[in-house]
Design a protein around this motif. Structure first.
Motif, PDB file in Angstrom:
ATOM      1  N   GLY A  75      55.387  38.060  34.011  1.00  0.00           N
ATOM      2  CA  GLY A  75      54.790  37.355  35.142  1.00  0.00           C
ATOM      3  C   GLY A  75      54.428  38.260  36.291  1.00  0.00           C
ATOM      4  O   GLY A  75      54.136  37.790  37.376  1.00  0.00           O
ATOM      5  N   SER A  76      54.435  39.582  36.093  1.00  0.00           N
ATOM      6  CA  SER A  76      54.111  40.473  37.197  1.00  0.00           C
ATOM      7  C   SER A  76      52.666  40.953  37.149  1.00  0.00           C
ATOM      8  O   SER A  76      52.223  41.650  38.044  1.00  0.00           O
ATOM      9  N   ALA A  77      51.929  40.599  36.123  1.00  0.00           N
ATOM     10  CA  ALA A  77      50.521  40.991  36.039  1.00  0.00           C
ATOM     11  C   ALA A  77      49.669  39.954  36.758  1.00  0.00           C
ATOM     12  O   ALA A  77      49.902  38.752  36.638  1.00  0.00           O
ATOM     13  N   PRO A  78      48.677  40.396  37.520  1.00  0.00           N
ATOM     14  CA  PRO A  78      47.795  39.421  38.180  1.00  0.00           C
ATOM     15  C   PRO A  78      46.891  38.737  37.168  1.00  0.00           C
ATOM     16  O   PRO A  78      46.565  39.298  36.125  1.00  0.00           O
ATOM     17  N   VAL A  79      46.497  37.531  37.485  1.00  0.00           N
ATOM     18  CA  VAL A  79      45.615  36.753  36.619  1.00  0.00           C
ATOM     19  C   VAL A  79      44.229  36.764  37.248  1.00  0.00           C
ATOM     20  O   VAL A  79      44.066  36.392  38.406  1.00  0.00           O
ATOM     21  N   THR A  80      43.245  37.203  36.483  1.00  0.00           N
ATOM     22  CA  THR A  80      41.876  37.281  36.988  1.00  0.00           C
ATOM     23  C   THR A  80      41.047  36.188  36.342  1.00  0.00           C
ATOM     24  O   THR A  80      40.999  36.070  35.122  1.00  0.00           O
ATOM     25  N   LYS A  85      29.458  33.927  39.204  1.00  0.00           N
ATOM     26  CA  LYS A  85      29.243  34.211  40.625  1.00  0.00           C
ATOM     27  C   LYS A  85      30.501  34.630  41.376  1.00  0.00           C
ATOM     28  O   LYS A  85      30.407  35.178  42.457  1.00  0.00           O
ATOM     29  N   SER A  86      31.656  34.370  40.859  1.00  0.00           N
ATOM     30  CA  SER A  86      32.868  34.664  41.622  1.00  0.00           C
ATOM     31  C   SER A  86      33.923  35.311  40.736  1.00  0.00           C
ATOM     32  O   SER A  86      33.890  35.199  39.508  1.00  0.00           O
ATOM     33  N   ARG A  87      34.850  35.955  41.414  1.00  0.00           N
ATOM     34  CA  ARG A  87      35.978  36.585  40.724  1.00  0.00           C
ATOM     35  C   ARG A  87      37.208  36.362  41.591  1.00  0.00           C
ATOM     36  O   ARG A  87      37.227  36.738  42.765  1.00  0.00           O
ATOM     37  N   ARG A  88      38.237  35.749  41.017  1.00  0.00           N
ATOM     38  CA  ARG A  88      39.460  35.471  41.752  1.00  0.00           C
ATOM     39  C   ARG A  88      40.624  36.159  41.047  1.00  0.00           C
ATOM     40  O   ARG A  88      40.768  36.061  39.833  1.00  0.00           O
ATOM     41  N   VAL A  89      41.453  36.823  41.824  1.00  0.00           N
ATOM     42  CA  VAL A  89      42.672  37.430  41.298  1.00  0.00           C
ATOM     43  C   VAL A  89      43.825  36.706  41.968  1.00  0.00           C
ATOM     44  O   VAL A  89      43.935  36.698  43.196  1.00  0.00           O
TER      45      VAL A  89
END
Length: 155
Positions: A75-80, A85-89
């Motif tokens: 659970g320490s890796a970010p989720v992308t 049009k968009s990119r959320r981390v």
């Protein structure tokens, strides 16, 4: 003492004995693990914390193909999330809590091992003088005083 407190003390002693036996047995089993030496070299990993890693991830070394897979499991890796049009981390909400706690403990231990506290300054044997008596009077600010009224001057 009454019967109920004695019964509770007896149960507490049994639970403490069982906890000690479990800790002793888990230490013996962990030290027999083939990766125990490697895990014990990590800063902050003693026997209880080090035993948690193979207990949570399992003995199969091929389960995680890369380090990022293990990070995602803990659970320490970010989720992308990406679209055209968009990119959320974002932070991963679903995780293995025990593995994540071990990772936090490991990271904190690594930081404190690399950045030790400065040594204490030698004491001169003197203490700061104590302030005795009343505090000094507070001087009013020049702008905070109300203006003086104009008095007619006598001629």
């Amino acid at each position: 003492m009454g019967r109920r407190p004695l019964a509770l003390l007896t149960q507490r002693e049994a639970a403490c004995r069982a906890c000690g036996d479990l800790a002793r047995d888990s230490e013996e089993l962990f030290l027999q693990h083939p990766d125990a030496e490697i895990i014990m070299r990590f800063p902050g990993h003693a026997v209880p914390t080090g035993a948690r890693i193979p207990a949570e991830t399992g003995d199969d070394r091929t389960r995680f193909n890369a380090a990022r897979d293990l990070k995602a499991y803990a659970g320490s890796a970010p989720v992308t999330r990406e679209s055209s049009k968009s990119r959320r981390v974002r932070h991963h909400q679903v995780k293995n809590s025990r593995s994540a706690a071990t990772g936090r403990h490991w990271a904190f231990a690594a930081l404190t091992a690399r950045c030790p506290r400065p040594p204490p300054q030698p004491s001169t044997g003197r203490r700061r003088p104590l302030l005795r008596g009343p505090p000094p009077p507070v001087q009013p600010h020049a702008r905070s005083a109300p203006p003086e009224p104009d008095l007619p001057s006598e001629i």
